[in-house]
Design an enzyme around this catalytic site. Structure first.
Site, mmCIF file in Angstrom:
data_model
loop_
_atom_site.group_PDB
_atom_site.id
_atom_site.type_symbol
_atom_site.label_atom_id
_atom_site.label_comp_id
_atom_site.label_asym_id
_atom_site.label_seq_id
_atom_site.Cartn_x
_atom_site.Cartn_y
_atom_site.Cartn_z
ATOM 1 N N ARG A 117 23.067 31.238 107.378
ATOM 2 C CA ARG A 117 21.804 30.565 107.096
ATOM 3 C C ARG A 117 20.567 31.429 107.344
ATOM 4 O O ARG A 117 19.537 31.211 106.711
ATOM 5 C CB ARG A 117 21.705 29.296 107.962
ATOM 6 C CG ARG A 117 22.824 28.309 107.719
ATOM 7 C CD ARG A 117 22.787 27.755 106.315
ATOM 8 N NE ARG A 117 23.947 26.909 106.039
ATOM 9 C CZ ARG A 117 24.231 26.425 104.840
ATOM 10 N NH1 ARG A 117 23.460 26.708 103.808
ATOM 11 N NH2 ARG A 117 25.291 25.677 104.655
ATOM 12 N N ARG B 213 36.450 28.970 102.417
ATOM 13 C CA ARG B 213 35.979 28.344 103.654
ATOM 14 C C ARG B 213 37.145 27.784 104.468
ATOM 15 O O ARG B 213 36.949 27.300 105.575
ATOM 16 C CB ARG B 213 34.991 27.231 103.319
ATOM 17 C CG ARG B 213 33.745 27.729 102.592
ATOM 18 C CD ARG B 213 32.977 26.584 101.959
ATOM 19 N NE ARG B 213 32.387 25.711 102.947
ATOM 20 C CZ ARG B 213 31.883 24.505 102.665
ATOM 21 N NH1 ARG B 213 31.962 24.036 101.416
ATOM 22 N NH2 ARG B 213 31.337 23.773 103.619
ATOM 23 N N HIS C 127 36.367 18.764 106.368
ATOM 24 C CA HIS C 127 35.617 17.589 105.920
ATOM 25 C C HIS C 127 36.619 16.440 105.858
ATOM 26 O O HIS C 127 37.413 16.376 104.923
ATOM 27 C CB HIS C 127 34.999 17.818 104.547
ATOM 28 C CG HIS C 127 34.123 19.024 104.460
ATOM 29 N ND1 HIS C 127 34.630 20.310 104.345
ATOM 30 C CD2 HIS C 127 32.774 19.145 104.478
ATOM 31 C CE1 HIS C 127 33.614 21.169 104.287
ATOM 32 N NE2 HIS C 127 32.476 20.479 104.357
ATOM 33 N N HIS D 29 29.043 18.017 96.224
ATOM 34 C CA HIS D 29 27.591 18.185 96.117
ATOM 35 C C HIS D 29 27.078 17.602 94.797
ATOM 36 O O HIS D 29 25.913 17.233 94.699
ATOM 37 C CB HIS D 29 27.204 19.667 96.178
ATOM 38 C CG HIS D 29 27.380 20.280 97.538
ATOM 39 N ND1 HIS D 29 28.569 20.796 97.961
ATOM 40 C CD2 HIS D 29 26.503 20.446 98.554
ATOM 41 C CE1 HIS D 29 28.429 21.278 99.198
ATOM 42 N NE2 HIS D 29 27.187 21.061 99.569
ATOM 43 N N ASP E 289 28.676 13.611 106.004
ATOM 44 C CA ASP E 289 28.224 14.790 105.281
ATOM 45 C C ASP E 289 26.830 14.458 104.752
ATOM 46 O O ASP E 289 26.367 13.312 104.848
ATOM 47 C CB ASP E 289 29.188 15.136 104.153
ATOM 48 C CG ASP E 289 29.158 16.624 103.782
ATOM 49 O OD1 ASP E 289 28.169 17.300 104.132
ATOM 50 O OD2 ASP E 289 30.115 17.105 103.158
#
Length: 517
Positions: free
Chosen positions: A120, A180, A211, A223, A297
């Protein structure tokens, strides 16, 4: 002789037992944590309790309007926390100090840093992706990475990391999990995830498994849509849910609920697991026994917003059993809707109190009850130096070295011997210039370097086939399955043709860059 009146005797008894609670079958003394949580709960209004359930997205690379908006949400709605995204460590530290000083109750600060702060923030370390870490045999290294990442986050005033991912990578077309994940074997994913988690939590950071109930076997991205998972329950138990149960049993403190549609777990048509009580309460808490913090989430994702309006989403997430409502579309609409539901009796005050208490208890465990916000909570001096200590880079290099995988080595050709008697060449695909990989090869022996060019392919082939060994490397590939990971078929065809004429070593080079999304 000392005499007590009946009144003074009763006062004395009351003082002695003021912190002792009677239950039907036991007598216990409240812990300091319970006393602190009770003291905060007693002074919070309903609005303020609801506010504690929200964690809002914050950025350290946005303008003053964004900063003003976050400050407004802190002061107006008493929000419980912030999740930081893009920016830099210095500015994030300054904003953390500023935001904490404004909050009546210390804020939870979180980040989505699966491979460290570098996911990030600029000027910070990126560790390998989890798929690469899946090749590391020494789990002590993964534990040490967790400790290092935890120490870096703690130095930056962060309390929660939304990692590790314990989804099983069992769908090659998955556009969002993929690298991931630690891999395709549930037991392997469990072991790696637990090692990473224990390192972070030993460093004082709340780790968050995600998740739930498992996003690995999907071919769409939550998303942008609501991905279906159509397996039966026995398959889910043995694959998708397996790593979650293992990491729950190992003591992870947080879990994130995915936006998925899983009919076998009771989700209705067009409804995500995030908003489904049979998943969040019945399965996660009652059946699997998870007692830690439950995060949705991001509630602005299309997996949640495609079928439900802002406000409605948050109410359903709360009713389902989530504690922290992450990244809401509109805090004001959500709080207004929740209060309306409370007035109607559709959401009980006890439900709100239960999650608020869990959040406050976790804040106490993170040391936020002792936070002195009259002075900066994050020291700016030497911050970047502290976040980039040599020992952290050593851990990173150890992980990279340990994860390098030799897929095929016919006749034990590698490592190459007798360097002085062999003519070597290197060939780089998918780039226009000599690469760092090629220059590094030159440190070992004399090597002639070439870059593949489509219009010179034939002449290049005629030159390279006369070398004894050619090191071919594919560069600038993608982590994701779209466009075949950016690996070009004619490059592979050329390499295969060349391998029939000379010894060829083919490598893939992935750049450990930051992903800001």
């Amino acid at each position: 002789m000392i005499k007590f009146s009946s009144i003074s005797f009763l006062i004395l008894i009351q003082l002695i037992f003021s912190s002792i609670v009677f239950s039907q079958d036991s007598l216990f003394v409240k812990s300091d944590q319970e006393i602190w949580v009770d003291s905060v709960m007693d002074r919070l209004s309903l609005d303020e309790k609801i506010g504690q359930l929200f964690m809002v997205a914050a950025y350290s690379n946005k303008d003053q309007n964004h900063i003003d908006e976050i400050e407004f949400l802190i002061k107006k709605y008493n929000i419980g926390g912030l999740i930081f995204f893009q920016g830099g460590p210095i500015h994030q530290a300054m904003l953390t100090n500023q935001y904490q000083s404004l909050s009546e109750i210390p804020l939870f600060i979180a980040i989505d840093g699966e491979w460290g702060l570098g996911m990030r923030l600029d000027s910070t370390i990126s560790y390998p992706r989890q798929m690469m870490l899946g090749a590391v045999q020494n789990e002590n290294l993964l534990y040490q990475m967790g400790v290092d990442i935890g120490n870096q986050m703690k130095r930056l005033g962060i309390h929660i990391n939304f990692a590790p991912v314990v989804d099983v990578n069992n769908n090659a077309n998955n556009p969002v999990i993929n690298v991931r994940s630690f891999g395709e074997k549930p037991e392997w994913v469990s072991q790696k995830g637990i090692a990473y988690m224990k390192g972070m939590q030993d460093a004082g950071i709340i780790a968050t498994a995600k998740h739930f109930p498992g996003h690995g076997d999907t071919d769409s991205d939550s998303h942008y849509t609501l991905p279906p998972v159509n397996h039966e329950r026995n398959r889910l138990d043995s694959v998708e849910l397996y790593p979650f149960q293992k990491i729950f049993d190992a003591g992870i403190e947080g879990v994130m609920i995915a936006h998925l549609n899983v009919p076998a777990l009771g989700t209705q048509k067009d409804t995500p697991t995030t908003l489904t009580k049979s998943v969040v309460t019945d399965l996660l808490q009652n059946e699997m026994g998870f007692k830690g913090l439950i995060f949705t989430d991001a509630l602005n994702m299309k997996g949640a917003t495609k079928y439900y309006e802002p406000g409605e989403i948050e109410c359903m997430a709360l009713e389902a059993g989530n504690d922290v409502l992450l990244y809401p579309v509109s805090v004001s609409k959500a709080i207004a809707k929740i209060k309306k539901q409370v007035r109607r009796g559709e959401i009980s005050r006890e439900r709100i109190d239960a999650s608020c208490r869990k959040i406050l208890a976790a804040k106490y465990s993170a040391g936020l009850n002792q936070l002195d916000r009259s002075k900066p909570v994050v020291k700016i001096e030497k911050l970047e130096k502290d976040l980039n200590q040599l020992v952290y880079h050593v851990t990173r290099m150890d992980l990279i070295n340990s994860s390098l995988t030799l897929i095929k080595n016919e006749n034990d050709f590698l490592p190459v011997k007798k360097l002085k008697r062999v003519r070597f060449a290197s060939l780089a695909f998918n780039t226009n210039e000599i690469t760092e990989f090629q220059n590094t090869l030159s440190k070992y022996t004399k090597i002639d370097h070439f870059v593949f060019s489509e219009d010179k392919a034939d002449s290049l082939y005629n030159v390279l086939k006369d070398y004894d060994v050619v090191f071919a490397s594919v560069h600038n590939t993608s982590y994701w399955p779209s466009d075949n990971y950016k690996v070009k078929e004619h490059h592979l065809d050329f390499a295969g043709k060349l391998a029939s004429e000379t010894e060829l070593v083919l490598t893939q080079n992935l750049k450990l860059d930051r992903e800001l999304n």
